[in-house]
Design a protein around this motif. Structure first.
Motif, short mmCIF file in Angstrom:
data_model
loop_
_atom_site.label_atom_id
_atom_site.label_comp_id
_atom_site.label_asym_id
_atom_site.label_seq_id
_atom_site.Cartn_x
_atom_site.Cartn_y
_atom_site.Cartn_z
N UNK A 48 0.83 -1.20 0.00
CA UNK A 48 0.00 0.00 0.00
C UNK A 48 0.87 1.25 0.00
N UNK A 49 0.32 2.32 -0.57
CA UNK A 49 1.05 3.58 -0.61
C UNK A 49 0.13 4.74 -0.30
N UNK A 50 0.72 5.92 -0.18
CA UNK A 50 -0.06 7.16 -0.02
C UNK A 50 -0.17 7.81 -1.40
N UNK A 51 -1.40 8.07 -1.82
CA UNK A 51 -1.65 8.67 -3.14
C UNK A 51 -2.06 10.13 -2.97
N UNK A 52 -1.22 11.03 -3.44
CA UNK A 52 -1.53 12.46 -3.40
C UNK A 52 -2.22 12.81 -4.72
N UNK A 53 -3.51 13.13 -4.63
CA UNK A 53 -4.34 13.22 -5.84
C UNK A 53 -4.72 14.68 -6.11
N UNK A 54 -4.66 15.08 -7.37
CA UNK A 54 -5.14 16.42 -7.73
C UNK A 54 -6.67 16.42 -7.73
N UNK A 55 -7.25 17.55 -7.32
CA UNK A 55 -8.71 17.67 -7.34
C UNK A 55 -9.29 17.45 -8.72
N UNK A 56 -8.61 17.96 -9.75
CA UNK A 56 -9.15 17.82 -11.11
C UNK A 56 -9.16 16.35 -11.56
N UNK A 57 -8.26 15.54 -11.05
CA UNK A 57 -8.27 14.11 -11.38
C UNK A 57 -9.52 13.47 -10.77
N UNK A 58 -9.81 13.85 -9.51
CA UNK A 58 -11.00 13.30 -8.86
C UNK A 58 -12.27 13.82 -9.53
N UNK A 59 -12.21 15.04 -10.08
CA UNK A 59 -13.37 15.62 -10.77
C UNK A 59 -13.67 14.84 -12.06
N UNK A 60 -12.64 14.59 -12.85
CA UNK A 60 -12.86 13.94 -14.16
C UNK A 60 -12.89 12.42 -14.06
N UNK A 61 -12.15 11.86 -13.09
CA UNK A 61 -12.04 10.40 -13.02
C UNK A 61 -12.35 9.87 -11.61
N UNK A 62 -13.59 10.10 -11.14
CA UNK A 62 -13.90 9.65 -9.77
C UNK A 62 -13.80 8.13 -9.60
N UNK A 63 -14.04 7.38 -10.69
CA UNK A 63 -13.93 5.91 -10.57
C UNK A 63 -12.50 5.49 -10.26
N UNK A 64 -11.55 6.20 -10.86
CA UNK A 64 -10.14 5.88 -10.60
C UNK A 64 -9.83 6.11 -9.11
N UNK A 65 -10.32 7.23 -8.59
CA UNK A 65 -10.05 7.56 -7.19
C UNK A 65 -10.72 6.52 -6.28
N UNK A 66 -11.90 6.05 -6.71
CA UNK A 66 -12.56 4.97 -5.94
C UNK A 66 -11.73 3.69 -5.98
N UNK A 67 -11.12 3.40 -7.12
CA UNK A 67 -10.29 2.18 -7.20
C UNK A 67 -9.07 2.30 -6.27
N UNK A 68 -8.49 3.49 -6.21
CA UNK A 68 -7.33 3.72 -5.33
C UNK A 68 -7.75 3.44 -3.88
N UNK A 69 -8.86 4.06 -3.48
CA UNK A 69 -9.34 3.88 -2.10
C UNK A 69 -9.76 2.43 -1.87
N UNK A 70 -10.39 1.84 -2.89
CA UNK A 70 -10.90 0.47 -2.76
C UNK A 70 -9.79 -0.54 -2.51
N UNK A 71 -8.59 -0.23 -2.99
CA UNK A 71 -7.46 -1.14 -2.74
C UNK A 71 -6.81 -0.88 -1.38
N UNK A 72 -7.36 0.07 -0.65
CA UNK A 72 -6.85 0.29 0.71
C UNK A 72 -5.67 1.23 0.79
#
Ligand code: ZN
Length: 292
Positions: A48-72
């Protein structure tokens, strides 16, 4: 000794537009493809790692951010756009961090309590930045490069994670990028271009020597560093000097990308790696050394 794995989730192409034309464009799907590549590797290795995410990435690709969180993985904020902190006012900084965190937390339902400044751009001209992070409830900052760089860095900052006290008595955990001491000075290792351009054996030795000092190594990388054949469109309206810089920048950014994944696989297999939160918890529990 738990070393730290961290990823700055951003898109290469929109950064080019921002850096060279001061223009905000939507992030490219390439960011998704590349981040998924890392998620697959980390999932396979059970790291596992710490993912520092840009807001615009979460805006355009919320599924990706969910996959990051979903993997713990541990969630952090890297700003809304890739603007440098020292080019913002305190209010702009506060609003951009709040908005980015809201995007990430709305997408995942998970708290994002770590922050890393774009291009390590917290410095003496942004004395308000850490107080704002504390106001917003962030627990970890990872924005300091404790060496003397050309564009950033503080050679007097501690090299290991420490409690960074603010004048009003509050504090955050500061997790500096890795440096090793050689020939009487500090050298950056284990992240970004330094990780990509150095041969594997140098990074390997650096992790060993940091661990021997009682310091966990901090690996940081960008998903786009795994993309071997990025489709880079030329930007219009650049002067010949800017065009030359643009071509050199793109060339330099792509050197060593072919080895990013194999280098990571090797390091993550050989040493213990985890999130910032886990590394600090271990240190607090006295399972490994840390310094205040
Ligand atoms: Zn960045």
């Amino acid at each position: 000794m738990l070393n730290i794995l961290s990823v700055d989730v951003e898109d290469y192409h929109d950064q080019l537009a921002l850096d060279f034309q001061d223009r905000i464009v939507p992030p490219d799907e390439e960011a998704v493809r590349c981040t998924d590549r890392l998620l697959e590797l980390f999932g396979e290795l059970g790291v596992h790692g710490t993912f520092f995410i840009l807001g615009e990435i979460a805006e355009y690709f919320p599924d990706l951010v969910r996959r990051i969180a979903g993997q713990g993985h541990h969630l952090g904020v890297h700003g809304y756009y890739h603007h440098l902190v020292f080019r913002q006012t305190a209010d702009e900084f506060r609003h951009s961090i709040e908005a980015a965190r809201k995007r990430i937390e709305d997408a995942t339902g998970v708290a994002a309590d770590a922050y890393r400044a774009t291009a390590f751009s917290i410095n003496e001209s942004t004395p308000w930045a850490l107080g704002i992070l504390a106001d917003l409830g962030f627990r970890y900052d990872s924005s300091v490069y404790p060496f003397k760089g050309r564009r950033y860095g503080d050679p007097t900052a501690p090299r290991a994670p420490y409690k960074r006290h603010l004048p009003d008595g509050r504090w955050l955990w500061e997790v500096p990028m890795s440096t090793v001491i050689k020939w009487g000075r500090r050298w950056p290792v284990c992240g970004g271009g330094y990780l990509r351009l150095m041969p594997r054996w140098i990074t390997d030795r650096a992790v060993t020597s940091l661990n021997a000092e009682g310091i966990g190594a901090v690996i940081y990388l960008h998903p786009y560093e795994t993309e071997l054949a990025p489709q880079i469109s030329p930007l219009s309206g650049l002067s010949w000097r800017q065009r030359a810089h643009f071509h050199f920048f793109n060339f330099h950014q792509q050197v060593g990308r072919a080895h990013t994944l194999s280098k990571l696989r090797y390091l993550l297999g050989k040493y213990r790696f985890g999130t910032i939160r886990d590394a600090i918890s271990e240190a607090e529990a006295g399972l490994s050394d840390t310094r205040e």
